[in-house]
Design a protein around this motif. Sequence first.
Motif, short mmCIF file in Angstrom:
data_model
loop_
_atom_site.label_atom_id
_atom_site.label_comp_id
_atom_site.label_asym_id
_atom_site.label_seq_id
_atom_site.Cartn_x
_atom_site.Cartn_y
_atom_site.Cartn_z
N ASN A 137 0.74 -1.07 -0.13
CA ASN A 137 0.07 0.04 -0.21
C ASN A 137 0.89 1.20 0.17
OD1 ASN A 137 1.07 -0.09 2.48
ND2 ASN A 137 -0.86 -0.29 3.30
N VAL A 138 2.10 1.03 0.13
CA VAL A 138 3.19 2.25 0.01
C VAL A 138 4.43 1.84 -1.04
CG1 VAL A 138 4.76 3.76 1.18
CG2 VAL A 138 2.43 3.09 2.16
N VAL A 139 4.66 2.59 -1.97
CA VAL A 139 5.87 2.16 -2.83
C VAL A 139 6.60 3.52 -3.07
CG1 VAL A 139 4.55 0.43 -3.99
CG2 VAL A 139 4.58 2.78 -4.98
N SER A 140 7.82 3.59 -3.50
CA SER A 140 8.67 4.49 -3.73
C SER A 140 8.41 4.91 -5.12
CB SER A 140 10.11 4.25 -3.31
OG SER A 140 10.18 3.96 -2.04
N ALA A 141 8.28 6.44 -5.15
CA ALA A 141 8.37 7.16 -6.44
C ALA A 141 9.76 6.50 -7.33
CB ALA A 141 8.39 8.59 -6.54
N GLY A 142 9.51 6.39 -8.56
CA GLY A 142 10.78 5.94 -9.50
C GLY A 142 11.19 4.55 -9.15
N GLY A 143 10.39 3.70 -8.36
CA GLY A 143 10.77 2.40 -8.10
C GLY A 143 10.36 1.13 -9.45
N PRO A 146 -6.54 4.00 -0.98
CA PRO A 146 -5.24 4.85 -1.50
C PRO A 146 -4.09 3.73 -1.44
CG PRO A 146 -5.81 5.19 0.69
CD PRO A 146 -6.95 4.33 0.40
N LEU A 147 -3.30 4.03 -2.60
CA LEU A 147 -1.89 3.58 -2.54
C LEU A 147 -0.89 4.80 -2.68
CD1 LEU A 147 -0.49 0.60 -4.61
CD2 LEU A 147 0.46 2.99 -4.64
N THR A 148 -0.22 4.86 -1.51
CA THR A 148 0.61 6.09 -1.43
C THR A 148 2.10 5.84 -2.23
OG1 THR A 148 -0.08 6.36 0.65
CG2 THR A 148 2.02 7.46 0.09
N ILE A 149 2.54 6.80 -2.81
CA ILE A 149 3.72 6.70 -3.91
C ILE A 149 4.52 7.79 -2.92
CG2 ILE A 149 4.92 6.96 -5.87
CD1 ILE A 149 1.89 6.82 -7.30
#
Length: 655
Positions: free
Chosen positions: A348-354, A424-427
Amino acid sequence: MRMQLRLTVFTLANWSPSSTGSYSLTFPGGDVVQVETLQVYGFKPVSSSYVTIAGTNLNLGDDSVAQITSPFSISYGGGNFIHAYVSSNGTISFTEAYDDYYNGALPPTQFPPITLPQPTTLIAPWWQDLFPVKNSSQNVFWQVVGSAPNRQLVVEWRDVQSFACNGDTDTTIKFQAVFFEGKSDVQFNYADTSFSGNCSTQDHGRTATVGLQQSQASAEMYSFGTETVGDGLSILWTTPASTTPNPLPVLTSITPTSVARTQSTVTVTATGSNFVPGSRIQNNNSNRVTTYVNSTKLTALLDANDIDSNFGAINIGVFTPGPGGGTSQQLPITVLNPVPTISSISPNVVSAGGLSFILTVKGTGFEVGNSAVYWNGQPLLYSTFIDHNTLLEQISYGTISAAGTAQITVQTSKPGGGTSNAVPLTISAAQAGGGGFSNVVQSPSQILAQERQHLAVDNSGQLRETPTRQAVHPMRFLGWNYGRKMGPAYFKYFARAHGGTAIPAQNGQTGVMQTAEAGRKNISSAASAISAGPVPGFGLRPTLPADFIPTSVASGDFNHDGKLDWAVTNGGSNTIWIYLGKGDGNSQLPTIIPLNGAGPIQIITADIRKTGAVDLVVAEADSGTVGILLGNNDGTFQPEKNFVRARASTFGSCG
C-alpha cells in the motif's frame, strides 16, 4: 480294448407363456424349472410415506449380499417370490445374489461393459457403490410391518456411506424399498438424499441408478446419473404400465427471473401446462430435484454450484419422461454479478521511481473475466483473477514515476456488478540513493522467495498470500529486455563501477580490448551519473577483474598446454573474457571478446567438431540466440556465429 459310446439326443422346443405370472415347466426325465414372466412397471411420485422400522440388521460390509425370506409371497411384476437377495450397494434381486458396485443404465444392454453378469430381476432404489459399516447402526435393515393380508416388507439402507467417502460417518444417506402383500406395487421412499461434505457431488442421486428391471431386456428407470431424488420423495411403481403417452410440457414463465451470483440457493417456480407428476425442472438440460404442485406448476431448488457455474444466465426448461413427454422451451434466469469490495491492497506504499511490481488486491465479489483493477478511475491492463477474493495487477514503473496518491478500485461488469470502494496507494518520494527500492536488509533466501512469487501454496494445497511484501533488491541482472519492463530503477541498481580496473591486453588483440573497454566505460559513466552512496557488489582483485555483471563461468584447456583456462560471460556488457591459466592458480591478463548476441547468461565448453579443440557455446537471453565460438586450439577463437534455434543440423554446419 473295447469302448462303448453313449449318444444323447436333445430335442429343442419353443414355449410362449399365455400371460404374465409364475409357471412350472416339466422336461422329459422329470426335471422341473420354475419360470416367471413379469409385467413392466410405470411410476409416479406420491405423497411422502416413509416407514419407520427398528428392523433386523443384515450386518453387510462392502460389496456384500444377504438373503432374506418373506413371510408372504411378493408379487413382483405378476410373479411370486419368497426369497430376496439384498445388497450393500442399494439393490435387491429376486432371482440371483447380486452385489455389483458398478451401476449402469437399465436394462443393462444399454451400458456395456458391466463388471458382473447381470441378474434377471433388479430393484434399485439407489444403485451406487455404497458402504455400510459392519457391526454398526449404519447398515441395512429389514422388517415386516402390519397384519395379514395387508403386510409390508421394508428394506432400509440406514445412514450408509458412499464408498468414495467411507470412514466419514457424517456423509450418509437413508432410503428404503417397500413391497406389499397381495399386490405388485413397489415403493421407494427417501429420508436423506445428501451425502454432503466431500461427497456432495453425489447428492440427490447424481451418480446413482434408480429403477426396476424385470428381465435383461425389460426395465424402467426413474433416473440415471442425474440429480432427481430429494428428501421426502416417494416413488410408487405399479403394473401394468400405462400406455397413454404423456403430453409435451409447455413452459410459459419462471420466477425469479434474476438471481445474485453470491446466493447459496434459490427456489425456482416453473409455470405452464401439461405437467405430470414425473415432470422435472432442468438447469441447462440437467435434471434437478422437482416438486410437482399441479399440472401448471413445478418447483425446484438450485444450489450455489448451479448459480455460480453459469455465466450470464441459467437456462430453465421442463422435461417429462416417456411414454410421450419431451422437453419444453427454455427460459433464462439472469445471474447478476455482485458489487465488488476491497478490504486491502499490498503493497500500500511504494517509492516514486521504483520498479514495476505486482499489486495484490483482496476483497469480495471478484468475478473471473468480469472484474478489473482501476487506477484513479482508469483501467489497468493485466488484472489476473486468482479467486473471488483475490486479484493481481501488474503496475508499471511509469505509473509510479512521481510521488502522490493513487485511488485503487475494482470494477465488475454487467449484468449486475459495479464499482468498489476506493483504497489509497501512497507513492512516497524516492529516498536519496535508494533507487526506488526498500532499504530493508533481507537475506538472499528471503529476497529470492519474494521475487519468485507473491503467492504461495500452503500445506493444505490452498493458495495463500505471503507476508507483507516490500520492494526488494533484485538478486541478479536478468537482461536488458527485462530491465526495460522494470524501469530506470532496475538499471540504476545494477549500474555501478567495477571492483577493479582491467589491464590492457598483451596478446595482440588491443583493438578488441579497447573497444570493449570503451563500451564498459560508457555504462560506468551513466551509472556514476545516477548512483550515490556506497558501491554495491564485490570488490574484485585488481589482477583478476571481470566486466559488467558477470553471469557464468566455463573451464577447459583452450590453448592445449595442459593447464586449465576459463571463460567468463558478462551479461551487462555482452562480452566474454578469456583467462589463460598458468597452472599455479593464477592466469594471464584476460582477453575480451565482444559478442554479436545480447544478454549472455550461460556459457559451456564442448568439442563440437570432435577435433580436440575446445569450442564455446553461449546462451544469449535478450537476443534469443545461441552463439558458437570455434576454438583455434591456441587460446583464441573464431568470430561468433549466432543461431536462433539450436538444431543438430545447424551445429553440423559449423565445421
